[in-house]
Design a protein around this motif. Structure first.
Motif, PDB file in Angstrom:
ATOM      1  N   VAL A   1      55.446  -7.974  -5.814  1.00  0.00           N
ATOM      2  CA  VAL A   1      56.093  -8.787  -4.582  1.00  0.00           C
ATOM      3  C   VAL A   1      55.575  -9.302  -4.094  1.00  0.00           C
ATOM      4  O   VAL A   1      55.636 -10.687  -3.668  1.00  0.00           O
ATOM      5  CB  VAL A   1      56.809  -7.429  -3.886  1.00  0.00           C
TER       6      VAL A   1
ATOM      7  N   ALA B   1      60.556  -3.154   0.085  1.00  0.00           N
ATOM      8  CA  ALA B   1      59.426  -2.647  -1.238  1.00  0.00           C
ATOM      9  C   ALA B   1      58.559  -2.586  -1.368  1.00  0.00           C
ATOM     10  O   ALA B   1      57.710  -2.444  -2.736  1.00  0.00           O
ATOM     11  CB  ALA B   1      60.039  -4.308  -1.457  1.00  0.00           C
TER      12      ALA B   1
ATOM     13  N   SER C   1      60.088  -8.262 -10.016  1.00  0.00           N
ATOM     14  CA  SER C   1      59.993  -8.825  -8.934  1.00  0.00           C
ATOM     15  C   SER C   1      59.849  -9.914  -8.059  1.00  0.00           C
ATOM     16  O   SER C   1      60.313 -10.112  -7.139  1.00  0.00           O
ATOM     17  CB  SER C   1      58.848  -8.372  -8.769  1.00  0.00           C
ATOM     18  N   TYR C   2      60.403 -10.792  -8.979  1.00  0.00           N
ATOM     19  CA  TYR C   2      60.573 -12.580  -8.619  1.00  0.00           C
ATOM     20  C   TYR C   2      61.893 -12.531  -7.794  1.00  0.00           C
ATOM     21  O   TYR C   2      61.840 -12.867  -6.569  1.00  0.00           O
ATOM     22  CB  TYR C   2      60.156 -13.178  -9.857  1.00  0.00           C
TER      23      TYR C   2
ATOM     24  N   VAL D   1      69.544  -8.187  -6.579  1.00  0.00           N
ATOM     25  CA  VAL D   1      68.063  -8.671  -5.794  1.00  0.00           C
ATOM     26  C   VAL D   1      69.373  -6.914  -5.224  1.00  0.00           C
ATOM     27  O   VAL D   1      68.468  -6.356  -4.607  1.00  0.00           O
ATOM     28  CB  VAL D   1      68.700  -8.869  -4.155  1.00  0.00           C
TER      29      VAL D   1
ATOM     30  N   LEU E   1      63.176 -10.144  -5.932  1.00  0.00           N
ATOM     31  CA  LEU E   1      62.595  -9.839  -4.924  1.00  0.00           C
ATOM     32  C   LEU E   1      62.081 -10.183  -3.244  1.00  0.00           C
ATOM     33  O   LEU E   1      62.391 -10.701  -2.376  1.00  0.00           O
ATOM     34  CB  LEU E   1      62.567  -8.383  -5.027  1.00  0.00           C
ATOM     35  N   ALA E   2      60.335 -10.957  -4.400  1.00  0.00           N
ATOM     36  CA  ALA E   2      60.608 -12.207  -3.125  1.00  0.00           C
ATOM     37  C   ALA E   2      60.864 -12.891  -2.984  1.00  0.00           C
ATOM     38  O   ALA E   2      61.058 -13.361  -1.825  1.00  0.00           O
ATOM     39  CB  ALA E   2      58.625 -12.146  -4.228  1.00  0.00           C
TER      40      ALA E   2
ATOM     41  N   SER F   1      50.483 -12.802 -10.154  1.00  0.00           N
ATOM     42  CA  SER F   1      50.655 -11.337 -10.140  1.00  0.00           C
ATOM     43  C   SER F   1      50.695 -10.989 -11.619  1.00  0.00           C
ATOM     44  O   SER F   1      50.479  -9.185 -11.751  1.00  0.00           O
ATOM     45  CB  SER F   1      51.822 -11.224  -9.234  1.00  0.00           C
TER      46      SER F   1
ATOM     47  N   MET G   1      55.419  -2.527  -9.265  1.00  0.00           N
ATOM     48  CA  MET G   1      56.634  -4.307  -8.831  1.00  0.00           C
ATOM     49  C   MET G   1      55.651  -4.227  -7.332  1.00  0.00           C
ATOM     50  O   MET G   1      55.545  -5.126  -6.469  1.00  0.00           O
ATOM     51  CB  MET G   1      57.481  -3.565  -8.743  1.00  0.00           C
TER      52      MET G   1
ATOM     53  N   ALA H   1      55.498 -12.723  -3.119  1.00  0.00           N
ATOM     54  CA  ALA H   1      55.920 -13.722  -1.991  1.00  0.00           C
ATOM     55  C   ALA H   1      54.964 -14.251  -1.103  1.00  0.00           C
ATOM     56  O   ALA H   1      55.908 -15.342  -0.409  1.00  0.00           O
ATOM     57  CB  ALA H   1      55.994 -12.292  -1.123  1.00  0.00           C
TER      58      ALA H   1
END
Lengths: 284, 272
Positions: A166, A105, A82-83, B18, A85-86, A210, A162, A170
């Motif tokens: 995220v 997401a 997740s990191y 990503v 992506l965030a 999280s 997830m 975020a």
């Protein structure tokens, strides 16, 4: 402020009613957990502590350990996935890429546990996507058993948790001023070093919340361990359901729930303490 | 800015990472969409032939239809009541001092960490001890409690961003607090309320674990009906239903993003 509190009840009564309902329901669980089980009946007998003694049998102890391990694995792998992506979501400048990442997401979050678990059955099954792909590529010659394994359950659970991770990461990242990162870069730090020494330490509160949420969600998950674990991966949630609806032993199911709740609270408190420790370490 | 080749490679690796994670998130959805058009009753990947018959079965299956209607009833009531409860509480907490403020807020946020099966079990036991039926009110109450933390979050953000002087101006001109709330506060935080409502509605419509404990044949919501179906049948009907689900959800989110800005609703917009 010079507000007259005459109108206060109007604002509090609805919330108070909801809170009272929840508290009373939790009280009902506690009450049931100390009552005797009458086989074949929904009524409960007199006061007893036998239910809590019964929790020490290995099958329940195993379910507890199993659930904690599953939840911890899910939280950690979930964080690792997740990191990035965030981070991308918060730092991307291009609007359409930003929207695309956001929609991709978080859409899974709104599909519910059942739809997502079912999708994973199609991915992980013996004639499912993953095995067909690996067979076609010649990587394996016989299908790998993903269903009914802990690996399969963790994979699906990471996917389930997830989106919320995220979102929380975020939120935390969006409150970090990008100037700090720029300053680190102008002083000669590379992207990885900036990430490790500036961004990640500043986002520790978000990381903790999280992880906590992921842990609590996984602990509570029922459909995923039940369907992908197929009864071979037993968790507190699946046990509570079986005790309640297959054996009708509601007092014992209540005791198991209470024990689960206490365990969750203790673990969350421990995590909170640990982060406070980490943060004070970081300040020195 | 001058960047070394090494740094550029790191950034590229980050982007690939990503992209790979996004693929992981989308993979089950893609696979389920493809499977839903399969012509065989046994799930193979890739499917051996193509047909639309599972969509037909999904739409006509009685339990799904009934679950859909039950779900709509529960969701409409639960999300609307949750928004009312959440808004009034948020206003009380922001604007008034009263005893047990934190206790009340703490209790209502607790479903974030109390396992849903515990809440479901508790409500089931409560109604059985009080000899009440397991009707819609029970399911609606349960969903209100479960979605309330999310509504509160969304409403708090809107109230915090609200210019309080407008409210004070109205109050100084003689409007009662209720009138201020109804004519000034609510209209100004409407986007946040709508965001909270939409969020609550989608979460409630999909709520499964607690619903499994408290619903009966008459009140079972769609996820419960779907769960019962997977346990009995292995054909792609559920894949077809999932596709309909995904399409509707994604459309709703894209619309919400276009008109309201999801980033704003979810409080992840950058402020720098």
């Amino acid at each position: 402020m010079t507000r007259k509190p005459t109108f206060l009840p109007w604002f509090i009564i609805p919330a108070t009613l909801a809170a009272v309902g929840l508290v009373v329901a939790m009280f009902a669980v506690m009450q049931f957990s100390v009552r005797a089980y009458i086989p074949g009946s929904l009524d409960v007998g007199g006061f007893t502590l036998a239910n809590f003694k019964g929790l020490f049998k290995s099958i329940y102890a195993d379910a507890f350990i199993n659930t904690v391990v599953l939840s911890a694995k899910t939280a950690i792998f979930g964080l690792l996935m997740s990191y990035p992506l965030a981070y991308a979501l918060v730092r991307t400048r291009t609007t359409w890429i930003k929207s695309a990442i956001l929609i991709i997401a978080i859409t899974p979050m709104f599909l519910g546990e059942v739809v997502r678990t079912y999708s994973w059955i199609i991915v992980l099954g013996n004639s499912g996507f993953l095995n067909s792909l690996l067979l076609a590529l010649g990587v394996i010659s016989t299908p790998i058993q993903f269903m009914f394994t802990q690996t399969g359950v963790v994979l699906a659970l990471v996917h389930v948790t997830m989106p919320i991770m995220v979102l929380m990461l975020a939120t935390a990242l969006s409150h970090i001023n990008p100037d700090y990162e720029k300053a680190a870069a102008s002083l000669g730090a590379g992207p990885i070093r900036t990430l490790l020494t500036v961004t990640i330490p500043l986002s520790i509160p978000g990381i903790v919340s999280s992880l906590t949420t992921a842990f609590a969600w996984t602990f509570s998950a029922f459909a995923t361990p039940q369907l992908i674990g197929g009864g071979r991966v037993s968790t507190v949630a699946t046990m509570v359901y079986q005790l309640g609806f297959s054996s009708m032993n509601f007092p014992f199911a209540a005791a198991l729930s209470i024990a689960g709740l206490i365990l969750t609270i203790l673990l969350l408190l421990a995590l909170k303490r640990m982060t406070r420790f980490l943060r004070t370490m970081g300040e020195h | 800015m001058t960047r070394s080749l090494n740094d550029k490679l790191t950034v590229l690796a980050g982007r690939l990472l990503v992209a790979a994670i996004l693929l992981f998130v989308m993979l089950p959805t893609i696979v389920v969409v493809i499977s839903s058009f399969s012509s065989t009753a046994v799930l193979f990947f890739p499917p051996k032939g193509w047909s639309l018959r599972w969509f037909e079965r999904a739409v006509n299956y009685d339990d799904f239809r009934h679950g859909f209607y039950s779900g709509l009833i529960v969701t409409a009531w639960a999300s609307s009541l949750a928004v009312i409860i959440g808004t009034t509480l948020a206003i009380a907490i922001e604007r008034y001092a009263f005893p047990c403020k934190q206790v009340l807020e703490g209790i209502l946020l607790s479903p974030l960490f109390i396992p849903h099966f515990t809440i479901g079990l508790g409500l089931l036991m409560l109604v059985s001890q009080l000899n009440l039926g397991r009707g819609y009110p029970l399911v609606i109450f349960c969903h209100i409690v479960l979605v309330l933390p999310f509504v509160l979050r969304s409403v708090y953000v809107s109230i915090k961003n609200l210019e309080q002087r407008i409210e004070l101006a109205a109050a100084s001109l003689g409007a009662s607090p209720l009138r201020v709330v109804w004519t000034i506060t609510v209209p100004l935080i409407l986007p946040g309320l709508f965001g909270g409502w939409l969020f609550a509605a989608i979460l409630s419509f999909n709520e499964f674990t607690a619903s499994l404990f408290i619903t009966t044949q008459a009140t079972q919501t769609l996820p419960v009906a779907m769960y019962n179906y997977v346990r009995e049948f292995a054909d792609p009907t559920l894949a077809a239903l999932s596709v309909i689900y995904i399409a509707v959800t994604a459309t709703l989110l894209i619309i919400a993003n276009k008109f309201l800005g999801l980033g704003k609703i979810l409080n992840i917009e950058t402020r720098h």
